[in-house]
Design a protein around this motif. Sequence first.
Motif, PDB file in Angstrom:
ATOM      1  N   LYS A 199      79.216  -8.787  15.913  1.00 32.41           N
ATOM      2  CA  LYS A 199      78.535  -8.873  14.619  1.00 32.41           C
ATOM      3  C   LYS A 199      79.155  -9.955  13.745  1.00 32.41           C
ATOM      4  O   LYS A 199      78.471 -10.723  13.082  1.00 32.41           O
ATOM      5  N   TRP A 211      80.846 -12.603  14.766  1.00 35.20           N
ATOM      6  CA  TRP A 211      80.539 -13.904  15.363  1.00 35.20           C
ATOM      7  C   TRP A 211      79.138 -14.353  14.980  1.00 35.20           C
ATOM      8  O   TRP A 211      78.905 -15.508  14.656  1.00 35.20           O
ATOM      9  N   GLY A 212      78.188 -13.422  14.969  1.00 33.59           N
ATOM     10  CA  GLY A 212      76.821 -13.748  14.587  1.00 33.59           C
ATOM     11  C   GLY A 212      76.733 -14.204  13.147  1.00 33.59           C
ATOM     12  O   GLY A 212      76.021 -15.154  12.832  1.00 33.59           O
ATOM     13  N   SER A 213      77.465 -13.550  12.250  1.00 29.72           N
ATOM     14  CA  SER A 213      77.412 -13.947  10.847  1.00 29.72           C
ATOM     15  C   SER A 213      78.092 -15.294  10.635  1.00 29.72           C
ATOM     16  O   SER A 213      77.639 -16.101   9.824  1.00 29.72           O
ATOM     17  N   MET A 229      78.226 -17.756  12.840  1.00 32.80           N
ATOM     18  CA  MET A 229      77.311 -18.769  13.365  1.00 32.80           C
ATOM     19  C   MET A 229      76.120 -18.969  12.426  1.00 32.80           C
ATOM     20  O   MET A 229      75.628 -20.081  12.264  1.00 32.80           O
ATOM     21  N   ARG A 230      75.652 -17.902  11.782  1.00 35.44           N
ATOM     22  CA  ARG A 230      74.548 -18.006  10.831  1.00 35.44           C
ATOM     23  C   ARG A 230      74.968 -18.841   9.620  1.00 35.44           C
ATOM     24  O   ARG A 230      74.223 -19.698   9.156  1.00 35.44           O
ATOM     25  N   ILE A 231      76.183 -18.621   9.120  1.00 34.25           N
ATOM     26  CA  ILE A 231      76.689 -19.389   7.986  1.00 34.25           C
ATOM     27  C   ILE A 231      76.823 -20.862   8.370  1.00 34.25           C
ATOM     28  O   ILE A 231      76.460 -21.753   7.606  1.00 34.25           O
ATOM     29  N   LYS A 232      77.320 -21.133   9.563  1.00 37.87           N
ATOM     30  CA  LYS A 232      77.451 -22.513  10.025  1.00 37.87           C
ATOM     31  C   LYS A 232      76.085 -23.177  10.164  1.00 37.87           C
ATOM     32  O   LYS A 232      75.911 -24.342   9.817  1.00 37.87           O
ATOM     33  N   ALA A 233      75.099 -22.439  10.659  1.00 36.15           N
ATOM     34  CA  ALA A 233      73.755 -22.986  10.820  1.00 36.15           C
ATOM     35  C   ALA A 233      73.126 -23.294   9.467  1.00 36.15           C
ATOM     36  O   ALA A 233      72.503 -24.348   9.279  1.00 36.15           O
ATOM     37  N   ILE A 234      73.311 -22.406   8.498  1.00 36.68           N
ATOM     38  CA  ILE A 234      72.778 -22.645   7.154  1.00 36.68           C
ATOM     39  C   ILE A 234      73.466 -23.838   6.516  1.00 36.68           C
ATOM     40  O   ILE A 234      72.818 -24.684   5.885  1.00 36.68           O
TER      41      ILE A 234
END
Length: 72
Positions: free
Chosen positions: A15, A17-19, A21-26
């Motif tokens: 969980k 790691w997913g957050s 990666m989401r922050i990095k993508a944004i």
Amino acid sequence: MFLKPTESMLSPLIKQWGSIMRIKAIAFATIAVLTASAAVAAAHPYNVCEIRLGADWHCSRTMVVVTTCHRS
């Protein structure tokens, strides 16, 4: 000697790691949009008034450096 990781042990890590990666993508998308808009704003020509040429000439400047003039 080592414990085999169980699903309950790995779930919080997955969980997190997913957050991350989401922050990095944004962040990447935001930087890409800002860079693209800055490039468009810098390359967009705008009118320049050249009194020395007279009223028959219309000039535009692109990227603060390149000035082009044409006779109307």
